[in-house]
Design a protein around this motif. Structure first.
Motif, PDB file in Angstrom:
ATOM      1  N   THR A  48     -13.498   1.269 -11.876  1.00  0.00           N
ATOM      2  CA  THR A  48     -12.228   0.546 -11.942  1.00  0.00           C
ATOM      3  C   THR A  48     -11.216   1.096 -10.945  1.00  0.00           C
ATOM      4  O   THR A  48     -10.568   0.342 -10.227  1.00  0.00           O
ATOM      5  N   LEU A  49     -11.083   2.402 -10.885  1.00  0.00           N
ATOM      6  CA  LEU A  49     -10.122   3.008  -9.961  1.00  0.00           C
ATOM      7  C   LEU A  49     -10.489   2.700  -8.514  1.00  0.00           C
ATOM      8  O   LEU A  49      -9.622   2.375  -7.701  1.00  0.00           O
ATOM      9  N   GLY A  50     -11.762   2.757  -8.175  1.00  0.00           N
ATOM     10  CA  GLY A  50     -12.204   2.441  -6.821  1.00  0.00           C
ATOM     11  C   GLY A  50     -11.906   0.999  -6.436  1.00  0.00           C
ATOM     12  O   GLY A  50     -11.479   0.714  -5.313  1.00  0.00           O
ATOM     13  N   VAL A  51     -12.113   0.076  -7.376  1.00  0.00           N
ATOM     14  CA  VAL A  51     -11.840  -1.343  -7.114  1.00  0.00           C
ATOM     15  C   VAL A  51     -10.342  -1.555  -6.917  1.00  0.00           C
ATOM     16  O   VAL A  51      -9.922  -2.263  -5.986  1.00  0.00           O
ATOM     17  N   VAL A  52      -9.508  -0.941  -7.747  1.00  0.00           N
ATOM     18  CA  VAL A  52      -8.057  -1.090  -7.620  1.00  0.00           C
ATOM     19  C   VAL A  52      -7.579  -0.498  -6.297  1.00  0.00           C
ATOM     20  O   VAL A  52      -6.760  -1.104  -5.592  1.00  0.00           O
ATOM     21  N   VAL A  53      -8.084   0.689  -5.942  1.00  0.00           N
ATOM     22  CA  VAL A  53      -7.712   1.303  -4.664  1.00  0.00           C
ATOM     23  C   VAL A  53      -8.145   0.423  -3.502  1.00  0.00           C
ATOM     24  O   VAL A  53      -7.415   0.245  -2.524  1.00  0.00           O
ATOM     25  N   TRP A  54      -9.327  -0.165  -3.602  1.00  0.00           N
ATOM     26  CA  TRP A  54      -9.809  -1.040  -2.529  1.00  0.00           C
ATOM     27  C   TRP A  54      -8.913  -2.262  -2.389  1.00  0.00           C
ATOM     28  O   TRP A  54      -8.546  -2.632  -1.271  1.00  0.00           O
ATOM     29  N   PHE A  55      -8.528  -2.902  -3.509  1.00  0.00           N
ATOM     30  CA  PHE A  55      -7.657  -4.079  -3.445  1.00  0.00           C
ATOM     31  C   PHE A  55      -6.289  -3.730  -2.880  1.00  0.00           C
ATOM     32  O   PHE A  55      -5.751  -4.439  -2.030  1.00  0.00           O
ATOM     33  N   VAL A  56      -5.699  -2.630  -3.337  1.00  0.00           N
ATOM     34  CA  VAL A  56      -4.383  -2.228  -2.840  1.00  0.00           C
ATOM     35  C   VAL A  56      -4.472  -1.856  -1.367  1.00  0.00           C
ATOM     36  O   VAL A  56      -3.619  -2.253  -0.558  1.00  0.00           O
ATOM     37  N   GLY A  57      -5.508  -1.113  -0.994  1.00  0.00           N
ATOM     38  CA  GLY A  57      -5.692  -0.754   0.412  1.00  0.00           C
ATOM     39  C   GLY A  57      -5.894  -1.977   1.290  1.00  0.00           C
ATOM     40  O   GLY A  57      -5.341  -2.062   2.389  1.00  0.00           O
ATOM     41  N   ALA A  58      -6.672  -2.932   0.811  1.00  0.00           N
ATOM     42  CA  ALA A  58      -6.893  -4.154   1.589  1.00  0.00           C
ATOM     43  C   ALA A  58      -5.595  -4.935   1.730  1.00  0.00           C
ATOM     44  O   ALA A  58      -5.297  -5.469   2.807  1.00  0.00           O
ATOM     45  N   ALA A  59      -4.802  -5.010   0.682  1.00  0.00           N
ATOM     46  CA  ALA A  59      -3.528  -5.729   0.758  1.00  0.00           C
ATOM     47  C   ALA A  59      -2.576  -5.027   1.722  1.00  0.00           C
ATOM     48  O   ALA A  59      -1.912  -5.672   2.540  1.00  0.00           O
ATOM     49  N   LEU A  60      -2.490  -3.708   1.638  1.00  0.00           N
ATOM     50  CA  LEU A  60      -1.612  -2.969   2.547  1.00  0.00           C
ATOM     51  C   LEU A  60      -2.092  -3.060   3.993  1.00  0.00           C
ATOM     52  O   LEU A  60      -1.286  -3.232   4.910  1.00  0.00           O
ATOM     53  N   LEU A  61      -3.390  -2.929   4.200  1.00  0.00           N
ATOM     54  CA  LEU A  61      -3.926  -3.042   5.554  1.00  0.00           C
ATOM     55  C   LEU A  61      -3.632  -4.427   6.125  1.00  0.00           C
ATOM     56  O   LEU A  61      -3.205  -4.559   7.271  1.00  0.00           O
ATOM     57  N   HIS A  62      -3.814  -5.447   5.308  1.00  0.00           N
ATOM     58  CA  HIS A  62      -3.552  -6.806   5.792  1.00  0.00           C
ATOM     59  C   HIS A  62      -2.070  -7.010   6.074  1.00  0.00           C
ATOM     60  O   HIS A  62      -1.696  -7.488   7.134  1.00  0.00           O
TER      61      HIS A  62
ATOM     62  N   LEU B 105       0.540  -4.825   6.382  1.00  0.00           N
ATOM     63  CA  LEU B 105       1.259  -3.912   7.271  1.00  0.00           C
ATOM     64  C   LEU B 105       0.651  -3.779   8.659  1.00  0.00           C
ATOM     65  O   LEU B 105       1.350  -3.405   9.599  1.00  0.00           O
ATOM     66  N   VAL B 106      -0.633  -4.065   8.804  1.00  0.00           N
ATOM     67  CA  VAL B 106      -1.275  -3.881  10.107  1.00  0.00           C
ATOM     68  C   VAL B 106      -1.772  -5.206  10.678  1.00  0.00           C
ATOM     69  O   VAL B 106      -1.383  -5.598  11.791  1.00  0.00           O
ATOM     70  N   LEU B 107      -2.629  -5.898   9.942  1.00  0.00           N
ATOM     71  CA  LEU B 107      -3.276  -7.084  10.502  1.00  0.00           C
ATOM     72  C   LEU B 107      -2.334  -8.264  10.662  1.00  0.00           C
ATOM     73  O   LEU B 107      -2.381  -8.958  11.683  1.00  0.00           O
ATOM     74  N   LEU B 108      -1.483  -8.533   9.679  1.00  0.00           N
ATOM     75  CA  LEU B 108      -0.576  -9.679   9.780  1.00  0.00           C
ATOM     76  C   LEU B 108       0.346  -9.574  10.989  1.00  0.00           C
ATOM     77  O   LEU B 108       0.437 -10.528  11.766  1.00  0.00           O
ATOM     78  N   PRO B 109       1.037  -8.442  11.202  1.00  0.00           N
ATOM     79  CA  PRO B 109       1.850  -8.355  12.429  1.00  0.00           C
ATOM     80  C   PRO B 109       1.007  -8.447  13.703  1.00  0.00           C
ATOM     81  O   PRO B 109       1.437  -9.062  14.685  1.00  0.00           O
ATOM     82  N   LEU B 110      -0.204  -7.896  13.668  1.00  0.00           N
ATOM     83  CA  LEU B 110      -1.055  -7.932  14.860  1.00  0.00           C
ATOM     84  C   LEU B 110      -1.451  -9.356  15.223  1.00  0.00           C
ATOM     85  O   LEU B 110      -1.301  -9.795  16.362  1.00  0.00           O
ATOM     86  N   TYR B 111      -1.943 -10.136  14.255  1.00  0.00           N
ATOM     87  CA  TYR B 111      -2.345 -11.480  14.633  1.00  0.00           C
ATOM     88  C   TYR B 111      -1.177 -12.435  14.747  1.00  0.00           C
ATOM     89  O   TYR B 111      -1.279 -13.465  15.401  1.00  0.00           O
ATOM     90  N   THR B 112      -0.017 -12.098  14.184  1.00  0.00           N
ATOM     91  CA  THR B 112       1.170 -12.913  14.424  1.00  0.00           C
ATOM     92  C   THR B 112       1.644 -12.749  15.865  1.00  0.00           C
ATOM     93  O   THR B 112       1.962 -13.733  16.541  1.00  0.00           O
ATOM     94  N   VAL B 113       1.689 -11.521  16.352  1.00  0.00           N
ATOM     95  CA  VAL B 113       2.088 -11.273  17.743  1.00  0.00           C
ATOM     96  C   VAL B 113       1.086 -11.902  18.705  1.00  0.00           C
ATOM     97  O   VAL B 113       1.469 -12.524  19.705  1.00  0.00           O
TER      98      VAL B 113
END
Length: 177
Positions: free
Chosen positions: A37-51, A53-61
């Motif tokens: 459970t903890l691994g799945v939650v960390v993965w979801f939060v990490g994926a949301a933050l990566l998307h 904070l990093v990917l959304l500004p990158l593909y928007t630019v």
């Protein structure tokens, strides 16, 4: 039935399908969280933050830069494809190519140890094949763009166009010169 449709806003079949999809999502969530459970939650939060904070500004630019390049229109008065239409001829093949890379990156980037021993196939071909597929996607998109531009610039002929041209050239009845 009519009262349900008025209150819900759609057919009872739609309501049934929505409830079934919620039940399926709940079942999948329960099954997913029964293990780590903890691994799945960390993965979801990490994926949301990566998307976010990093990917959304990158593909928007990147998208804004491509819009700036493709967004210039000719000023000769000819009809042309709007910038919003032209940008999709870059977005679609890029999206499909990146989706393929995301799904198959372990094989494409040769991150699967023992792949040749399990399958008796070479793991060296995936990078080249992905590049060929990406090139084919962009080539097909370029052909579609050329066809769309040709359609917008092709001279329109036919009975309707000739009548409109004659009306423009003929002086209006009753108008004084």
């Amino acid at each position: 039935m009519k009262g349900l449709r008025e209150r819900y806003g759609a057919s009872p079949l739609h309501l049934l399908l929505v409830l079934c999809s919620f039940a399926l999502a709940a079942y999948a969530g329960v099954r997913l969280l029964t293990g780590d459970t903890l691994g799945v939650v960390v993965w979801f939060v990490g994926a949301a933050l990566l998307h976010d904070l990093v990917l959304l500004p990158l593909y928007t630019v990147t998208d804004r830069a491509v819009q700036g390049i493709l967004g210039r229109r000719r000023t000769t008065g000819e009809r042309s494809l709007p910038a919003a239409g032209r940008i999709n001829y870059v977005r679609v093949p890029a999206f499909v190519a990146l989706l393929l890379l995301l799904v198959w990156y372990p094989l494409i980037l040769d991150r699967v140890p023992g792949y040749p021993s399990y399958t008796a196939l070479s793991a060296d071909v995936f990078w080249g094949r992905w590049l060929l597929i990406t090139a084919a996607l962009f080539a097909a998109s370029a052909l579609c763009l050329m066809a769309a531009l040709w359609r917008t610039h092709a001279p329109r002929t036919g009975p309707g166009r000739t009548r409109r041209l004659r009306r423009r050239r003929a002086p209006a009845a009753g108008r004084k010169r």
